[in-house]
Design a protein around this motif. Structure first.
Motif, short mmCIF file in Angstrom:
data_model
loop_
_atom_site.label_atom_id
_atom_site.label_comp_id
_atom_site.label_asym_id
_atom_site.label_seq_id
_atom_site.Cartn_x
_atom_site.Cartn_y
_atom_site.Cartn_z
N ARG A 185 0.74 -1.20 0.17
CA ARG A 185 0.04 0.17 -0.20
C ARG A 185 0.99 1.22 -0.02
O ARG A 185 0.65 2.12 -0.77
CB ARG A 185 -0.98 -0.11 1.09
CG ARG A 185 -2.17 -0.97 1.20
CD ARG A 185 -3.24 -0.76 2.23
NE ARG A 185 -2.34 -0.61 3.63
CZ ARG A 185 -2.34 -1.94 4.39
NH1 ARG A 185 -2.97 -2.85 4.06
NH2 ARG A 185 -1.96 -1.70 5.59
N ASP A 188 2.69 1.59 -3.49
CA ASP A 188 1.86 1.87 -4.58
C ASP A 188 1.26 3.29 -4.51
O ASP A 188 1.17 3.91 -5.48
CB ASP A 188 0.76 0.89 -4.56
CG ASP A 188 -0.32 1.28 -5.43
OD1 ASP A 188 0.09 1.04 -6.80
OD2 ASP A 188 -1.54 1.43 -5.32
N LYS A 192 1.96 6.01 -7.63
CA LYS A 192 0.62 6.19 -8.37
C LYS A 192 0.68 7.61 -9.03
O LYS A 192 -0.01 7.80 -9.95
CB LYS A 192 -0.48 6.01 -7.62
CG LYS A 192 -0.72 7.10 -6.49
CD LYS A 192 -2.15 6.97 -5.82
CE LYS A 192 -2.15 7.92 -4.96
NZ LYS A 192 -3.74 7.85 -4.04
N ALA A 217 -5.29 -7.90 -5.84
CA ALA A 217 -6.18 -6.74 -6.41
C ALA A 217 -4.81 -5.73 -7.05
O ALA A 217 -5.44 -4.95 -7.78
CB ALA A 217 -6.81 -5.90 -5.08
N GLN A 218 -3.75 -5.64 -6.57
CA GLN A 218 -3.21 -4.77 -7.20
C GLN A 218 -2.71 -5.30 -8.64
O GLN A 218 -2.36 -4.47 -9.46
CB GLN A 218 -1.84 -4.66 -6.36
CG GLN A 218 -0.38 -3.98 -6.75
CD GLN A 218 -0.77 -2.62 -6.61
OE1 GLN A 218 -1.33 -2.02 -5.85
NE2 GLN A 218 -0.28 -1.57 -7.56
N ASP A 220 -4.33 -6.61 -10.47
CA ASP A 220 -5.46 -6.41 -11.52
C ASP A 220 -5.68 -5.10 -11.73
O ASP A 220 -6.90 -4.56 -12.49
CB ASP A 220 -6.82 -7.27 -10.90
CG ASP A 220 -6.53 -8.67 -11.01
OD1 ASP A 220 -5.65 -9.30 -11.59
OD2 ASP A 220 -7.41 -9.37 -10.18
N SER A 221 -5.12 -4.21 -10.87
CA SER A 221 -5.42 -2.77 -10.95
C SER A 221 -4.94 -1.97 -12.35
O SER A 221 -5.43 -0.86 -12.58
CB SER A 221 -4.96 -2.02 -9.63
OG SER A 221 -3.66 -2.07 -9.68
N ARG A 223 -1.94 -0.73 -12.31
CA ARG A 223 -1.14 0.24 -11.94
C ARG A 223 0.36 -0.49 -11.76
O ARG A 223 0.78 -1.22 -12.59
CB ARG A 223 -1.47 0.69 -10.55
CG ARG A 223 -2.85 1.50 -10.88
CD ARG A 223 -3.07 2.61 -9.38
NE ARG A 223 -2.88 1.83 -8.21
CZ ARG A 223 -4.03 0.99 -7.55
NH1 ARG A 223 -5.24 1.18 -8.45
NH2 ARG A 223 -3.92 0.40 -6.53
#
Length: 553
Positions: A185, A188, A192, A217-218, A220-221, A223
């Motif tokens: 977290r 990222d 971002k 989740a990261q 698939d984001s 980013r």
């Protein structure tokens, strides 16, 4: 899909109209064969049954003749000019745009000695090898255990990165543990704001199964992409303590083992690339760098990418076939040879001056033998791919490529001049990059605006323009502080900081906390200590500031 099938699926010609040149090659063979057909010329004059008796020595077998060689040369040259291609080449600034954040696990198990000298020291060697491969790419370093801390923000200074990487020790972390989700977290959130997606490399000897959902989740984001490289062995090894001995518990040595099965489950559950280190090579480092580049290529698919012209592969067979023209008994066009000899006999100065009008912006280059075979742009491209950017800049005649080479060589002022000769959105964007490197943020912002006017939907230009405007805002002169507002001038020595006891503090003691924070930062800048101790104190202060904020929430 096999690699050859994937190549075949992408095979095409960049300039397909050149394939029409195959027709003259075929017509040449047909015309020469028809002209040499003796039977055809006499069949209308001599009866067929007599013509068969008169034909002596008629060739019934296929013979290789000069016309066949000429047709083959034409065909290969036509295919080469058509531009066969089956793969895309990376944009010139791709390496500059690919940010990498390295998260180093500093939990106590990284002191295990199953990997020589320890897992942590081997991780530092991998960082060194990775920095050498990135060749100036921007990299950041984070340290994590039970908490996550920034060691060094994104920078292309490899020596500075190496210095702080060497300073990492497990003892500097204020909170024990291994909170990978929190590290993901924090990193990222920092990445971002980058104009292009980056990669987060976790150097660790274990994974947190509870973090698999956050990693999924990261991934698939769209980013920043997480990548996990594990260090250690399944057999494991004892932990080394700070004094150089081995850690013991209840009279027995404490061992740390790499759980390969847990790593595989984590990779399946999270969907992120997971690998173990290679002890005797840097194949793992190459694997990481491939993921950094491939992730950026996937995110920028279709954005200013182009197909690579592979027609040059046909040049060697063309040269070999052309050499057969000198075989005894084959036709040689002496007029062409004479013209070539006259061209070679011309003084180098004359040839340089004849080409001067086309390259007025570049200095006159001395003639070299390689000029017979490669254009200046081709020579510049070879030097560019070899990493000799300064030499490539002197060879390129194309202003865009000359500017790119000058940018890579650090010649930013010259790069601005070269890009200015090209009237395109890409040239405006490149000018902005070169101007920003020189600290000319206002001029760089103007170039980014011009690029966006020509190509409005350009995320990289928009992000760079926002960054320039932010830097310009920071350069504006600050208002003179009020002597009663409690703020200290930035150049005040640490021992002259005074506190106003009569002045009430804000509710919750926030003013006192701000003053203490400023005092601590100035004190840290003033002390003389090792980078390791400096990081330990910094992490402790950051953790101490984060704890009251969490309690308040």
């Amino acid at each position: 899909m096999p690699a050859w099938l994937d190549t075949l699926a992408h095979f095409h010609f960049l300039r397909p109209w050149w394939l029409l040149g195959l027709l003259p090659a075929a017509l040449l063979v047909w015309a020469v064969r028809r002209r040499g057909d003796v039977r055809r010329r006499w069949r209308d004059t001599i009866a067929p049954h007599l013509l068969d008796a008169l034909m002596l020595g008629e060739r019934r077998r296929l013979a290789l003749r000069p016309v066949h060689l000429t047709a083959l040369l034409l065909a290969l040259g036509t295919v080469a000019l058509a531009g066969p291609s089956w793969r895309q080449e990376r944009p010139p600034f791709l390496d500059d745009k690919a940010p990498l954040a390295i998260a180093v696990d500093l939990s106590h198990s990284m002191d295990a000695i199953d990997v020589t000298p320890t897992r942590l020291e081997r991780a530092k060697l991998k960082i060194k090898a990775l920095l050498a491969r990135r060749d100036g790419g921007r990299t950041a370093i984070y340290a994590y255990a039970g908490s996550t801390h920034l060691v060094l923000p994104l920078t292309d200074d490899a020596s500075l990165l190496q210095t702080f990487a060497e300073a990492l020790q497990t003892r500097i972390m204020p909170v024990p543990g291994r909170d990978m989700a929190q590290a993901l977290r924090v990193i990222d959130a920092d990445l971002k704001h980058e104009p292009v997606p980056g990669t987060i490399l976790f150097l660790t000897d274990g994974v947190d199964p509870a973090a698999a959902t956050a990693f999924r989740a990261q991934a698939d984001s769209g980013r920043s992409q997480p990548v996990v490289l594990a260090l250690g062995t399944e057999q494991g090894g004892p932990l080394r303590n700070g004094a150089g001995g081995l850690v013991e518990q209840d009279g027995a040595r404490v061992f740390a083992r790499l759980d390969v099965a847990a790593l595989e489950r984590f990779g399946d559950d999270s969907g992120v690339p997971v690998a173990t280190f290679t002890p005797d090579s840097d194949d793992d480092v190459a694997w990481v760098q491939r993921h950094v580049q491939s992730h950026l290529e996937q995110m920028q698919a279709g954005d200013r990418t182009r197909w690579k012209d592979e027609g040059w592969w046909l040049v060697p067979p063309l040269a070999l076939l052309a050499m057969l023209w000198f075989r005894k008994g084959w036709t040689v066009r002496w007029s062409a040879g004479l013209l070539l000899a006259l061209a070679l006999a011309a003084p180098p100065e004359a040839r340089a001056q004849s080409s001067a009008p086309a390259t007025q912006a570049s200095a006159v280059r001395p003639w070299r033998f390689v000029d017979l075979w490669l254009t200046h742009d081709q020579q510049g491209r070879r030097a560019f791919e070899q990493g000799d950017f300064a030499r490539a800049a002197t060879l390129f005649e194309d202003p865009m490529w000359r500017g790119i080479a000058q940018y890579r060589a650090g010649q930013y002022a010259q790069a601005v001049q070269s890009f200015a000769r090209v009237d395109s959105a890409q040239a405006d964007y490149n000018q902005g990059n070169a101007l920003a490197r020189q600290g000319q943020y206002r001029q760089a912002a103007a170039r980014y605006r011009q690029a966006l006017r020509r190509q409005p939907q350009w995320p990289a230009a928009s992000a760079n323009l926002a960054l320039m405007e932010k830097l310009l805002a920071q350069q504006l002169p600050q208002e003179k502080p009020d002597p009663d507002d409690g703020e200290e001038p930035p150049d005040l020595p640490p021992d002259q900081v005074k506190y106003d006891a009569a002045k009430p503090s804000a509710p919750g003691g926030k003013s006192l906390q701000v003053v203490l924070t400023q005092d601590a930062e100035m004190w840290m800048r003033a002390i003389q200590t090792t980078p390791t101790d400096l990081l330990q104190r910094k992490f402790a202060l950051q953790h101490g500031q984060a704890a009251p904020a969490q309690d308040a929430r």
